[in-house]
Design a protein around this motif. Structure first.
Motif: not given
Length: 529
Positions: A1-5, A9-15, A451-458
């Protein structure tokens, strides 16, 4: 989980479905298509057409296209090569007779027949559910009615103002009062809108056999080009067999040569022999990635070409033996001074789009005009022409020498991750030469370091400039790491702009949730429904 402070960007989630692109208007167009009942291929083409309007320095109908497509997420992935070919009259000797001894960006000779429109039309007809005419409507509307120039797009636009001033038509269409439009400025492309309408009405033939193609040919011939109407009329993209390598527990798929996807896989093969441990931004880890990239790119520049014209031994490039040989050359403490190309035992701007739909059709889609604003030459109808021919060699003995209806070595590469017979992630990394290293860097950070995809991209990026001793390093790389890399002999330089851009969508088959990521270095976003 990223540090929200921290900013991020958070990973975007949808179904139900998701799109990730480098521009919000393109992402929205893709999601609108999905919600209207279109599939992932429909959405990717619509998004790409929009980006050719709102992100004109990166892509357009004057460029090329590659795609990977997985139907319902299955491992029988389809690959399409939509890269253009050189004129039939183009040879090193013919160009030398015209006084061409080196490539210049605004030369007509760096323009190959653009392959994008053929790719869009073919893929829409054979894998989409909506007509091409419908998919082009969002782009047509934005070109006619105008769009607000986004911040990163404006920054890139301003860097190319001098190039655009050198072409009277490009200056008229792309500049406002002699200057690149600032962020927030409204800009329109009425001529491009008319051309897109013609393609919507007449399909690919309107571009390759009709007035659009004739206008491009006459324009290039007026500047000394060797192009003919037949070069355009005979052009076709082609389906190709994806290549793959195993990295950790997953298969990584790429398009085969003439693209550099094989070099991304070679890089992963080299990295697979190193343990995944510690900090992904440590000097030790980045040292290995930089040296592996320098070795792999040396192989690329020596051997990669159009396999229809010269042998390209992809099996050798992907062999465990070559990876072992190159890995053994890496000194873990000191940068190599010279990086020779390996020998066989025998014998810059782009958009990337990732879309997954309700049925889990997966599109990994990339479109490019090469350098920012391509060749800077604007043909009739508002068609900005790419400069992909600069990737050819003028040395007749080189595998990648320019030749009749030959495709150049290509930097743009869509990617796909597969596990246990199902697609886990369509992904791609923009950034010209960087893309092969970008693929390997991204995949390693996801699969090696969890890492999740967003964290890896960042994460901060580094890139050894091919053919030089320099390593571009983004300013966000920790100072201690920079200092240690310098101590080891790397010549660190600041990149002209942030390195690359990326999009990815991870599929969680157990929960049915899609995890989308989009690069903060660009203006875009991931969005699901």
């Amino acid at each position: 989980m990223r540090n929200f402070e921290r900013p991020g960007r958070s990973v975007v989630m949808a179904r139900n479905g998701m799109a990730a692109t480098s521009h919000p208007s393109a992402t929205l167009a893709a999601v609108n298509i999905l919600q209207a009942g279109g599939n992932a291929m429909d959405a990717a083409i619509a998004a790409c057409a929009v980006q050719g309007v709102v992100e004109p320095g990166s892509t357009g109908i004057g460029g090329d296209c590659f795609a990977l497509y997985a139907r319902q997420g299955r491992d029988d992935v389809v690959a399409f090569n939509g890269s253009g070919w050189a004129p039939a009259a183009a040879t090193p000797a013919a160009l030398q007779a015209r006084g061409v001894t080196e490539w210049t960006r605004q030369s007509p000779h760096v323009v190959t027949v653009p392959g994008a429109v053929d790719a869009w039309a073919t893929l829409a007809a054979e894998h989409g559910t909506m007509p091409l005419a419908a998919l082009l409507q969002p782009a047509i509307a934005l070109a006619e009615e105008g769009f607000a120039v986004a911040p990163r797009c404006a920054s890139d636009w301003a860097l190319q103002a001098t190039l655009l001033r050198d072409d009277a038509d490009a200056a008229r269409v792309y500049l406002q009062n002699g200057h690149a439009p600032a962020e927030g400025t409204v800009h329109r492309f009425p001529e491009l809108a008319a051309t897109l309408r013609a393609i919507a009405a007449g399909g690919r033939d309107a571009f390759y056999k009709g007035a659009i193609g004739r206008g491009i040919v006459e324009f290039l011939q007026s500047r000394g080009g060797l192009h003919t109407a037949e070069d355009f009329a005979r052009y076709r993209g082609e389906y190709v067999q994806p290549i793959r390598t195993r990295f950790r527990s997953m298969d990584i798929l790429e398009c085969p040569p003439n693209g550099q996807g094989v070099i991304a896989l070679l890089l992963l093969n080299i990295l697979s022999g190193f343990a995944a441990e510690g900090d992904p931004l440590s000097a030790d880890r980045l040292h290995r990635e930089i040296e592996a990239a320098r070795l792999a790119y040396a192989a690329r520049d020596a051997w990669l070409a159009d396999p229809k014209h010269v042998p390209v031994d992809a099996d050798w490039l992907l062999s465990p033996g070559l990876a072992d040989e190159l890995r053994a050359r890496i000194d873990p403490r000191t940068a190599a001074v010279h990086v020779p190309a390996p020998q066989p035992a025998a014998h810059r701007d782009t958009v990337y789009i990732s879309v997954v739909d309700r049925d889990r059709n997966c599109a990994s889609f990339i479109n490019s005009i090469f350098h920012p604003f391509g060749s800077g030459q604007l043909a009739p109808g508002g068609v900005l022409l790419h400069n992909r021919g600069q990737s050819f060699s003028l040395d007749a003995a080189h595998p990648n020498a320019i030749g009749p209806h030959k495709r150049p070595m290509h930097t743009i590469i869509p990617g796909m991750v597969v596990q246990d017979g199902r697609v886990r992630m369509p992904f791609g990394v923009m950034g010209g030469q960087y893309q092969a290293m970008g693929h390997a860097h991204f995949i390693s950070k996801v699969l090696d370091f969890g890492l999740d995809p967003q964290a890896a991209i960042d994460l901060p990026r580094v890139f050894p400039v091919p053919g030089t001793t320099q390593v571009e390093v983004e300013g966000t790389l920790p100072t201690a790491t920079r200092d240690e890399l310098t101590r080891r002999g790397f010549e660190l330089v600041k990149p002209e702009m942030p390195i690359g851009g990326a999009q990815a969508i991870w599929i969680d088959w157990d929960t049915g949730v899609l995890h989308g990521a989009s690069d903060p270095r660009k203006d875009g976003c991931a969005l699901g429904h």
